[in-house]
Scaffold this active site. Structure first.
Site, PDB file in Angstrom:
ATOM      1  N   SER A 252       2.608  -3.923  -3.626  1.00 49.49           N
ATOM      2  CA  SER A 252       3.778  -4.777  -3.846  1.00 49.49           C
ATOM      3  C   SER A 252       3.296  -6.225  -3.981  1.00 49.49           C
ATOM      4  CB  SER A 252       4.790  -4.603  -2.720  1.00 49.49           C
ATOM      5  OG  SER A 252       6.045  -5.140  -3.075  1.00 49.49           O
ATOM      6  N   ASP A 332       9.302   3.549  -9.917  1.00 47.56           N
ATOM      7  CA  ASP A 332       9.325   2.237  -9.271  1.00 47.56           C
ATOM      8  C   ASP A 332      10.194   1.301 -10.105  1.00 47.56           C
ATOM      9  OD1 ASP A 332       8.904  -0.175  -8.041  1.00 47.56           O
ATOM     10  OD2 ASP A 332       6.719  -0.024  -8.004  1.00 47.56           O
ATOM     11  N   HIS A 364       8.555   2.856  -5.471  1.00 47.94           N
ATOM     12  CA  HIS A 364       7.768   1.727  -4.984  1.00 47.94           C
ATOM     13  C   HIS A 364       6.905   2.112  -3.782  1.00 47.94           C
ATOM     14  CE1 HIS A 364       6.867  -2.487  -5.223  1.00 47.94           C
ATOM     15  NE2 HIS A 364       7.249  -2.729  -3.990  1.00 47.94           N
TER      16      HIS A 364
END
Length: 390
Positions: A252, A332, A364
């Protein structure tokens, strides 16, 4: 708190510079003829922990901090006896997943840390050699104190040299600390014979709102300085770290920073970039969370183009040299899979040693058990390929 008779509203944590997590009323009843009390218990992130705090709704005093722990999911049950009742909560650590704990009120001094109600994982954990979380502090960006953490491998020998896994957290408004996770588990990374180091750079939570807010508009600035200074600090302070065998891994925002490292340093033997922003402008146009880039970059790209371009890793691709594993999931929607494909394509065209792990059924986060096993094996094999046994 609102007084329903007068309508007056008072902020009980106005001067409390941490974010409240779970909370519960204690439902206390004072003895006759004593002033009313309305104690509130809550947890809040604080320097890698999530301790309990106590505040009285009728008192002007600031919250009082309890013992160091990682507590959450607070529930207070009133007792039918003379006592106030019992606080139940979940508690975890770097080396153990959640169990249910309790604290009786009123609380004897020797019981303020609480006691476990469940011990579901004790038998299994007793068979595993896990090292404690160690904290260190160094001077980071702006010469401000920055906290880091270290986990040593099983059977650690201070006379030996160990390769290093440098983990970078996401968020970026998040933090490393004394908590358990099935994803990005520091103990499991260390189990492969590595020292694991984690830095709570500017932007991390648990250090006051100013510290957290300082990353907005500065994604590759102070956080990058903190990470490099933190790595300098551990290399100089701990002689058992082999600075010639270091890997950087992030997801991330941590994936973004892994991509930023690619264009700004060659000190790592390899990099793992999971679900990270590669092109800030295309990332803006493909996310389901538009408010986030507009907050972090002070507006949309057509109004803040220079800021988007200033911190976009793809514009530094001419400096990419470090072998990199790219990981991304098709589902994602936070960081579209195209960000991973752009990075991988760029690395391949530059002939930088690279590999891509693609999950057609993950978002994600890698959540499915078999996918998680594949993820850990692929990531750790990649790091071993470049850092182990050299």
């Amino acid at each position: 708190m609102q007084d329903r008779q007068t309508g007056k509203i008072r902020d009980l944590t106005e001067k409390f510079d941490l974010s409240v997590g779970s909370f519960t009323w204690t439902l206390a009843e004072p003895p006759p003829h004593e002033k009313p009390i309305m104690p509130l218990l809550f947890s809040a992130e604080d320097h890698g922990q999530s301790p309990l705090f106590y505040v009285d709704a009728f008192d002007e005093q600031p919250p009082i901090k309890g013992g160091e722990m990682h507590a959450d999911d607070l529930v207070f049950l009133k007792s039918s006896s003379d006592g106030l009742g019992t606080l139940y909560f979940t508690r975890m650590s770097i080396s153990a997943p959640n169990e249910i704990w309790r604290i009786e009120f009123p609380t004897p001094k020797d019981k303020r840390e609480g006691e476990p109600v469940t011990r579901l994982n004790d038998a299994l954990l007793s068979q595993i050699d896990m090292q404690p979380l160690e904290s260190f502090t160094f001077k980071g960006a702006n010469n401000e104190d920055v906290q880091g953490f270290m986990v040593k491998p099983p059977g650690f020998d201070p006379a030996k040299k160990y390769p290093l896994k440098f983990l970078i957290h996401g968020g970026p408004q998040g933090s490393w600390g004394n908590d358990w996770s099935y994803r990005w588990n520091p103990e499991l990374f260390a189990a492969y014979g590595y020292v694991v180091v984690m830095i709570n750079f500017h932007g991390s939570t648990g250090y006051g709102q100013k510290f957290t807010d300082s990353i907005s508009g500065d994604w590759g600035g102070k956080p990058y300085v903190d990470l490099m200074k933190g790595l300098d600090y551990v290399e100089k302070t701990y002689p058992f770290i082999d600075k010639n065998r270091e890997a950087a891994l992030g997801a991330s925002y941590g994936g973004y920073m892994a991509n930023w490292l690619l264009g700004h340093t060659e000190r790592f033997k390899c990099i793992v970039s999971h679900d990270g922003t590669f092109n800030t402008e295309s990332g803006y146009g493909t996310t389901e969370e538009l408010w986030f880039p507009e907050w972090e970059f002070k507006g949309p790209p057509w109004k803040q183009r220079e800021l988007y371009r200033k911190w976009s890793p793809h514009l530094f691709a001419d400096k990419f040299k470090t072998p990199t594993l790219v990981v991304h999931g098709q589902l994602d929607y936070r960081l579209d899979v195209s960000e991973g494909f752009q990075l991988f394509t760029t690395l391949q065209r530059l002939k930088v040693p690279s590999k891509m792990l693609y999950f057609p059924d993950e978002g994600h986060w890698v959540l499915q058990p078999q996918n998680s096993r594949l993820w850990y094996k692929t990531v750790n094999d990649w790091v071993d390929q470049w850092c182990k046994g050299q």
